[in-house]
Scaffold this active site. Sequence first.
Site, PDB file in Angstrom:
ATOM      1  CB  SER A   8      -0.731  -0.006   1.278  1.00  0.00           C
ATOM      2  OG  SER A   8      -1.758  -1.050   1.096  1.00  0.00           O
TER       3      SER A   8
HETATM    4  N1  SAH Z   1      -1.894  -4.283   3.586  1.00  0.00           N
HETATM    5  C1  SAH Z   1      -1.019  -4.501   2.444  1.00  0.00           C
HETATM    6  C2  SAH Z   1      -1.617  -4.393   1.215  1.00  0.00           C
HETATM    7  C3  SAH Z   1      -1.821  -5.730   0.310  1.00  0.00           C
HETATM    8  S1  SAH Z   1      -2.519  -5.468  -1.035  1.00  0.00           S
HETATM    9  C4  SAH Z   1       0.319  -3.568   2.782  1.00  0.00           C
HETATM   10  O1  SAH Z   1       0.146  -3.172   3.861  1.00  0.00           O
HETATM   11  O2  SAH Z   1       0.908  -3.401   1.780  1.00  0.00           O
HETATM   12  C5  SAH Z   1      -3.890  -6.315  -0.660  1.00  0.00           C
HETATM   13  C6  SAH Z   1      -3.984  -7.751  -0.091  1.00  0.00           C
HETATM   14  O3  SAH Z   1      -5.448  -8.503  -0.114  1.00  0.00           O
HETATM   15  C7  SAH Z   1      -3.368  -8.593  -1.242  1.00  0.00           C
HETATM   16  O4  SAH Z   1      -1.936  -9.353  -0.850  1.00  0.00           O
HETATM   17  C8  SAH Z   1      -4.386  -9.944  -1.412  1.00  0.00           C
HETATM   18  O5  SAH Z   1      -3.723 -11.003  -1.851  1.00  0.00           O
HETATM   19  C9  SAH Z   1      -5.263  -9.779  -0.287  1.00  0.00           C
HETATM   20  N2  SAH Z   1      -6.683 -10.344  -0.648  1.00  0.00           N
HETATM   21  C10 SAH Z   1      -7.454 -10.198  -1.441  1.00  0.00           C
HETATM   22  N3  SAH Z   1      -8.668 -10.859  -1.413  1.00  0.00           N
HETATM   23  C11 SAH Z   1      -8.592 -11.267  -0.093  1.00  0.00           C
HETATM   24  C12 SAH Z   1      -9.436 -12.146   0.748  1.00  0.00           C
HETATM   25  N4  SAH Z   1     -10.494 -12.639   0.135  1.00  0.00           N
HETATM   26  N5  SAH Z   1      -8.952 -12.562   2.074  1.00  0.00           N
HETATM   27  C13 SAH Z   1      -7.565 -12.406   2.389  1.00  0.00           C
HETATM   28  N6  SAH Z   1      -6.814 -11.369   1.395  1.00  0.00           N
HETATM   29  C14 SAH Z   1      -6.883 -11.108   0.429  1.00  0.00           C
END
Ligand code: SAH
Length: 220
Positions: free
Chosen positions: A68
């Site tokens: 993010s």
């Molecule tokens: N929190 C992270 C951002 C990750 S992007 C940061 O700090 O950088 C969002 C994440 O959500 C991805 O890794 C994706 O695989 C996950 N994701 C998407 N759908 C999901 C679901 N249904 N359950 C759990 N994780 C999910």
Amino acid sequence: MQNLSGIGMTSQRTRERLLRRLMDQGIQSIQVLEIMRSTPRHIFLDEALAHRAYEDVALPIGHNQTISQPYMVARMSEAIAKTGTMTRVLEIGTGCGYQTAVIAQLAKKVFTVERIKALSERAKKNLRALGLRNIEFRHDDGSLGWADRGPFDAIITTAAPRQVPLELPSQLADGGRLIIPIGSDDYQELKLIRREGSQFTEQILDKVRFVPLLAGLAQS
Ligand code: SAH
């Protein structure tokens, strides 16, 4: 905490610049700003991208996912921390664990769910390297929440569903808050939903852009 050796002076300057940018964009919580200052972001990135770690942008982390944008991490953390207690916090979408690291310094205990196993494991390693131990990881579909560990004072979702998954508001404690991006790839709004007894109120915070929340577990 890791030190910056090997990353060099440029990084010190870009880190300071990032902090100023967060303040200019309206982040006010001293606690959140201090955590953003002291949490290294480069350790969450592949070596080839580490030099961009302190730019205020989302960057690829593999598996079609991103780390993010720092502003969004600070904005969501501030919004959730200033509106109530942070004893038990659920995060959906662990990714590489950067937001988890920030939340773990604001909360007593963090529960984090990720549907891609390799990312969940990478996050576990990254957070251990930072010495953060108040985190429980789960490889699962986070749209179901984590009922066994609830109710939660706060739920923070870092991937966008089209609509609020039904299970999430019901896993909020009284006074609990859910922060979640809602919408399509073209248009999303960041919503803050609060529970007071059996009442739920909703506020729109920002127009945002997150990766989609996907159903089920990833194949790899
Ligand atoms: N929190 C992270 C951002 C990750 S992007 C940061 O700090 O950088 C969002 C994440 O959500 C991805 O890794 C994706 O695989 C996950 N994701 C998407 N759908 C999901 C679901 N249904 N359950 C759990 N994780 C999910």
